[in-house]
Write a protein that holds these residues in place. Structure first.
Motif, PDB file in Angstrom:
ATOM      1  N   PHE A 296       0.855  -1.186   0.000  1.00 40.93           N
ATOM      2  CA  PHE A 296       0.000   0.000   0.000  1.00 40.93           C
ATOM      3  C   PHE A 296       0.892   1.238   0.000  1.00 40.93           C
ATOM      4  O   PHE A 296       1.776   1.377   0.841  1.00 40.93           O
ATOM      5  N   VAL A 297       0.664   2.148  -0.961  1.00 32.85           N
ATOM      6  CA  VAL A 297       1.487   3.353  -1.097  1.00 32.85           C
ATOM      7  C   VAL A 297       0.809   4.500  -0.365  1.00 32.85           C
ATOM      8  O   VAL A 297      -0.324   4.874  -0.674  1.00 32.85           O
ATOM      9  N   ARG A 298       1.522   5.053   0.604  1.00 35.28           N
ATOM     10  CA  ARG A 298       0.990   6.131   1.440  1.00 35.28           C
ATOM     11  C   ARG A 298       1.749   7.415   1.095  1.00 35.28           C
ATOM     12  O   ARG A 298       2.953   7.500   1.246  1.00 35.28           O
ATOM     13  N   GLY A 299       1.040   8.412   0.596  1.00 34.71           N
ATOM     14  CA  GLY A 299       1.697   9.654   0.195  1.00 34.71           C
ATOM     15  C   GLY A 299       1.865   9.737  -1.315  1.00 34.71           C
ATOM     16  O   GLY A 299       1.496   8.821  -2.060  1.00 34.71           O
TER      17      GLY A 299
ATOM     18  N   SER B 122      -1.285   8.261  -4.330  1.00 30.28           N
ATOM     19  CA  SER B 122      -1.458   7.918  -2.928  1.00 30.28           C
ATOM     20  C   SER B 122      -2.737   7.110  -2.733  1.00 30.28           C
ATOM     21  O   SER B 122      -3.784   7.419  -3.298  1.00 30.28           O
ATOM     22  N   GLY B 123      -2.661   6.055  -1.947  1.00 30.85           N
ATOM     23  CA  GLY B 123      -3.805   5.189  -1.710  1.00 30.85           C
ATOM     24  C   GLY B 123      -3.875   4.011  -2.650  1.00 30.85           C
ATOM     25  O   GLY B 123      -4.719   3.126  -2.473  1.00 30.85           O
ATOM     26  N   SER B 124      -2.993   3.982  -3.645  1.00 23.86           N
ATOM     27  CA  SER B 124      -2.934   2.847  -4.557  1.00 23.86           C
ATOM     28  C   SER B 124      -2.062   1.748  -3.970  1.00 23.86           C
ATOM     29  O   SER B 124      -1.407   1.927  -2.949  1.00 23.86           O
ATOM     30  N   VAL B 125      -2.054   0.612  -4.650  1.00 26.47           N
ATOM     31  CA  VAL B 125      -1.270  -0.530  -4.202  1.00 26.47           C
ATOM     32  C   VAL B 125      -0.259  -0.882  -5.287  1.00 26.47           C
ATOM     33  O   VAL B 125      -0.627  -1.079  -6.447  1.00 26.47           O
TER      34      VAL B 125
ATOM     35  N   ALA C  64       5.323   3.110   2.318  1.00 26.73           N
ATOM     36  CA  ALA C  64       4.617   1.936   1.799  1.00 26.73           C
ATOM     37  C   ALA C  64       4.530   0.885   2.894  1.00 26.73           C
ATOM     38  O   ALA C  64       5.416   0.778   3.745  1.00 26.73           O
ATOM     39  N   THR C  65       3.441   0.117   2.856  1.00 22.64           N
ATOM     40  CA  THR C  65       3.203  -0.915   3.864  1.00 22.64           C
ATOM     41  C   THR C  65       2.829  -2.217   3.167  1.00 22.64           C
ATOM     42  O   THR C  65       1.930  -2.225   2.312  1.00 22.64           O
ATOM     43  N   PRO C  66       3.493  -3.324   3.481  1.00 19.54           N
ATOM     44  CA  PRO C  66       3.118  -4.602   2.861  1.00 19.54           C
ATOM     45  C   PRO C  66       1.724  -5.037   3.305  1.00 19.54           C
ATOM     46  O   PRO C  66       1.356  -4.877   4.474  1.00 19.54           O
TER      47      PRO C  66
END
Length: 225
Positions: free
Chosen positions: A7-10, A19-22, A105-107
């Motif tokens: 997950f892409v943050r920023g 932002s908010g995409s994966v 980013a968060t897995p």
């Protein structure tokens, strides 16, 4: 298989992966290539950036690609051996809530939109740049009615019109009454042009192309997966 989701943050990947995409990434070992989009892990931090790797240079840099040029974020330079690099091979434009985490980013394990893929399109023109390049694959979801487009404004759709045109455009607003059956479909990036398409056929707009179908665009693949 051999793929992971982040997950892409920023806005560090700009228009390519909003932002908010994966981000879909390859989990195979990756030495890095100049200008590739990457997920880079360093200690307990995860960065979503563009890799800058100059020939003969010591170390690599991670550059933030911000949509607004007035906003700047400094590049970060690392010894490449200190980074675990994952090459980004695609993106899913998700509505999922952000997972816990403070990195760029968060897995994650699952993105709901992957189950909604119904069709794929091969990009042939360059008007979708920087979201998708010619030769890349667009992932399409469910078909939308004219009324559904009101809830998809600002997002990407694959539109077919009665003149045979197949377009990738950002859904715009309806024109004011009495032309509310006409809708603006806007260019995605800096190339291409916006068009007006009728969402229903009327005699008063006989010279305007009429929408035959429209599908949600929910992702893009840079390479075959």
């Amino acid at each position: 298989e051999r793929k992971a989701l982040y997950f892409v943050r920023g806005q560090t990947m700009g228009f390519a992966i909003p932002s908010g995409s994966v981000a879909i990434v390859d989990t195979e070992p990756y030495p890095g290539r100049d200008q590739n989009l990457v997920i880079a892990c360093h200690s307990d931090q995860v960065f979503a950036r563009r890799l800058v790797k100059s020939k003969g240079a010591i170390g690599v840099s991670l550059s933030a690609q911000l949509p607004d040029p007035r906003t700047r974020r400094p590049s970060m330079t690392f010894d490449q051996n200190a980074l675990n690099l994952h090459r980004v091979v695609g993106a899913v434009f998700s509505d999922m809530p952000p997972p816990h985490g403070g990195s760029e980013a968060t897995p994650i394990e699952v993105v709901p939109e992957l189950a909604q893929i119904e069709i794929a399109y091969r990009v042939q023109e360059d008007s979708a740049i920087p979201l998708a390049l010619p030769g890349q694959t667009i992932l399409g979801g469910s078909e939308m009615s004219a009324a559904d487009l009101d809830g998809w404004v600002g997002r990407i759709a694959a539109v077919t019109s009665d003149d045979g045109s197949q377009l990738l455009k950002r859904v715009g607003q309806r024109l004011p009454i009495p032309l509310a059956h006409l809708r603006q479909f806007e260019t995605i990036g800096g190339l291409g042009s916006s068009v007006v398409i009728a969402t229903e056929s009327l005699e008063s707009t006989a010279d305007v192309p009429v929408m035959v179908s429209a599908r949600k665009v929910i992702g893009v693949l840079y390479d075959e997966i």
